[in-house]
Design an enzyme around this catalytic site. Structure first.
Site, PDB file in Angstrom:
ATOM      1  N   LYS B  91       0.864  -1.071  -0.193  1.00  0.00           N
ATOM      2  CA  LYS B  91      -0.088  -0.098  -0.083  1.00  0.00           C
ATOM      3  C   LYS B  91       0.943   1.415  -0.034  1.00  0.00           C
ATOM      4  CE  LYS B  91      -4.294  -1.940   0.238  1.00  0.00           C
ATOM      5  NZ  LYS B  91      -5.196  -1.825  -1.129  1.00  0.00           N
ATOM      6  N   GLU B 113      -9.910   5.555   3.101  1.00  0.00           N
ATOM      7  CA  GLU B 113     -10.745   4.721   3.620  1.00  0.00           C
ATOM      8  C   GLU B 113      -9.817   3.536   3.821  1.00  0.00           C
ATOM      9  OE1 GLU B 113     -10.169   4.869   0.516  1.00  0.00           O
ATOM     10  OE2 GLU B 113      -9.597   2.854   0.039  1.00  0.00           O
ATOM     11  N   SER B 379       1.543  -9.641  -0.574  1.00  0.00           N
ATOM     12  CA  SER B 379       1.313  -8.361  -0.596  1.00  0.00           C
ATOM     13  C   SER B 379       1.482  -7.594   0.730  1.00  0.00           C
ATOM     14  CB  SER B 379      -0.082  -8.201  -1.164  1.00  0.00           C
ATOM     15  OG  SER B 379      -1.246  -8.913  -0.373  1.00  0.00           O
TER      16      SER B 379
END
Lengths: 257, 394
Positions: B91, B113, B379
């Site tokens: 991210k 969010e 991830s």
């Protein structure tokens, strides 16, 4: 002639349009609410099609939408409830909601049903004019249903002019950068914005919405446009202590002053 | 069929994408699109972006050969180690890119969010780095199940706002962030965490995440003498890590791209988040894509044990990759994902995030040969999921 055009031709000032959520407070209240609003002397009615994820709405309409959906409201049912609506009212009627349920229903089918039912216009805030013109304009014209566009304080002047040029019926002028039902009066910057848009001398009539909750704000809005739209405050009134007709008539009297 | 997999000028991937936003957000989205296109290719932007990725986020992330996992599945399995990035997931690649955009646009307040909290943490991190105010919307359900990340965001100086509508998960947090943006259009920048939302978000998030596949090309060339693996596996919620690792391979048709969705209890149980498996075309959060919905067009509530995959939509790029058949999308249940997390931990000494565990669980669903090269995108790391892992063990 489309009833929306007829209204704006015969009345230039103090137009009052009321929004409510279909199937709220009870599933069977849709038809009754329209009847009572007609009797109470409003000029136009916006019937809200509830959606699970109403991103442009504040708490009040979020809650009424949730309640309506849990009551069992659907677009299919709404058209059934409205099947005989033209026996009771000649007011312009508008359906307002979000794009996904309409898309799922099928735009062509939806507009055809609107025409058969006697609906005059549609407001879908998350259907931008660009998508409308490419995909749906011809259909709206075929069925003689008006698609009503919004302008907001963020809308640049040249885009306002463009929206004015492609508009039918009226422009829905959002008074503030906010979701519905978050303010109860106007401040200096909003009045400046109202004046600015008023000075553009647009061809399309305008109704101001967002923040009209009483006689004072209604009159203020009417000073800078052809009238006003009330949603959240009316939904709050429907939650009042009286019977449905009492709540409706009491509220409209208060607004008209 | 049009087989271009980058967004066209209106933000469409084939029939999916676009910018279905109310007029109140129109100008924001339009300004972002203009600024993004102006600066993305500029040397100045690229220098700052790649500099921060290297010196702050710790890139390039390693490509680890998974020896014992390879033995078990009878193929050459590599792991792309996004779990080793600063903040613990992919991210950060995206939030670094977007915070530079925000600063260039003169914005002073950042909103985001978050589902699993990884995007929230990555956003709070870059806000601390740049000295910008940060508000993160997070569903109450997710705040409970990803509590360590709530604490991290707060320590980083972000305000975490609990969202109580709907199922109190990622979809509802996204609604609330969009409402905030409608109310604060001038000073606020919305950092979206996945390849979802109105154009230009899906395109720009994919671009920022494409550093993953860009690195993979050279890392694999060095390790195997070829840039092209046989398979690339990545989990898909909104689909940002998958879009990032697919990106440079989309037009290399010999590489099989496999996205892995969260089946929850199973795709036919009604308790699932596998949007590509059960969804239909619709519009959610400003994008035309596949959407989990009922026959009245109401969005249905998704379910997955993994907060980061618990979303009833999917990025339009994935809807298009699925529709054209360029990528295949499998799905994996909660149970399978939990087992895969334990397997990777015991075989390789890597505790993956629950999201990434879904990609790993798909290894067992492929028919492979010994010489096949498979790259799995890990991830994120599993620190935030320890509670779920402990509960699964007992």
């Amino acid at each position: 002639m489309n009833r929306i055009d007829k209204l704006f031709q015969s009345k230039k000032q103090n137009i009052l349009s009321i929004y409510f959520t279909a199937g709220f407070p009870s599933l069977i209240d849709t038809f009754r609410t329209i009847q009572e609003l007609d009797k109470a002397g409003v000029d136009m009615i916006e019937i809200g099609m509830p959606f699970s994820d109403p991103v442009a709405d504040g708490q009040v309409i979020q809650r009424s939408s949730e309640k309506a959906l849990s009551n069992g409201m659907t677009i299919k049912l709404l058209f059934k409830q409205l099947a005989w609506v033209r026996e009771t009212t000649d007011l312009p009627l508008i359906l307002m909601g979000y794009i996904n349920p309409v898309f799922k229903f099928g735009m062509k089918n939806f507009l055809h049903k609107c025409q058969k039912t006697g609906i005059d216009g549609i407001i879908i805030p998350d259907l931008p004019v660009e998508e409308y013109r490419v995909s749906y304009e011809a259909l709206f014209e075929k069925y003689n249903i008006f698609n009503i566009f919004l302008i907001s304080p963020q809308t640049p002047e040249e885009r306002i002019t463009y929206l004015d040029s492609v508009s039918k019926g009226f422009l829905y002028m959002v008074s503030i950068a906010a979701t519905t039902g978050t303010i109860n009066n106007f401040d200096e910057s909003q009045i400046t914005y109202f004046k600015k848009v008023n000075d553009l001398k647009l061809k399309t009539p305008r109704l101001i919405g967002f923040g009209i909750s009483n006689n004072e704000t209604f009159i203020q809005a009417c000073n800078f446009a052809n009238g006003a739209i009330i949603g959240s405050s009316f939904i709050r009134a429907l939650n009042g202590n009286g019977t449905l007709p009492e709540n409706i008539h009491g509220f409209i009297r208060k607004i008209r002053g | 069929m049009n087989e271009t997999f980058t967004a066209d000028k209106n933000g469409y991937y084939g029939e999916f994408g676009g910018a279905f936003v109310p007029e109140m957000l129109r100008q924001n989205v339009e300004l972002l699109r203009v600024v993004y296109h102006q600066i993305i290719e500029s040397a100045e932007f690229q220098k700052e972006f790649t500099g921060l990725l290297r010196n702050y986020a710790g890139r390039p992330s390693p490509l680890s050969f998974a020896n014992r996992l390879s033995d078990k599945y009878g193929a050459k399995i590599y792991l792309k180690r996004e779990d080793l990035n600063h903040t613990g997931s992919h991210k950060i690649n995206n939030t670094i890119g977007q915070i530079i955009l925000a600063r260039n646009m003169g914005k002073t307040r950042i909103i985001a969010e978050t589902g699993a909290g990884q995007h929230g943490v990555a956003t709070a991190t870059v806000c601390a780095l740049m000295g910008l105010e940060c508000v993160v919307y997070m569903g109450e359900t997710d705040m409970v199940r990803q509590e360590p990340n709530v604490k991290r965001m707060e320590m980083l100086g972000a305000r975490v706002v609990p969202v109580t509508s709907g199922n109190k998960t990622l979809k509802d947090a996204t609604n609330e962030a969009l409402r905030d943006w409608i109310c604060n259009p001038v000073n606020t920048f919305y950092i979206i965490g996945s390849v979802v939302g109105p154009h230009p978000y899906p395109d720009l998030v994919a671009r920022f995440q494409s550093v993953i596949s860009e690195e993979l090309l050279s890392q694999l060339r060095e390790a195997e003498g070829t840039e092209d693996p046989g398979y690339i596996l990545a989990c898909v919620g909104g689909g940002s890590n998958a879009a990032g690792i697919f990106y440079h391979y989309i037009n290399r048709k010999n590489v099989r791209l496999i996205g892995v969705e969260a089946a929850g209890e199973g795709v036919n149980t009604g308790l699932t988040a596998a949007t590509i498996a059960v969804g239909e075309t619709g519009i959610i959060h400003g994008s035309k894509t596949l959407v989990m919905q009922n026959e009245d067009g109401q969005i249905t509530e998704p379910y997955s044990i993994s907060a980061g995959l618990d979303y009833p939509g999917v990025g339009p790029i994935h809807a298009w990759l699925a529709r054209t058949g360029r990528a295949d999308y499998l799905n994996v249940t909660d149970k399978e994902a939990l087992a895969a997390a334990y397997e990777l931990t015991r075989l390789e000494g890597i505790i993956p995030a629950l999201e990434s565990a879904h990609a790993l669980a798909a290894l067992g669903k492929l028919k492979v040969n010994k010489t096949d090269i498979i790259v799995v995108n890990v991830s994120g790391r599993g620190d935030k999921d320890m509670q779920a892992y402990f509960e699964a063990k007992t």
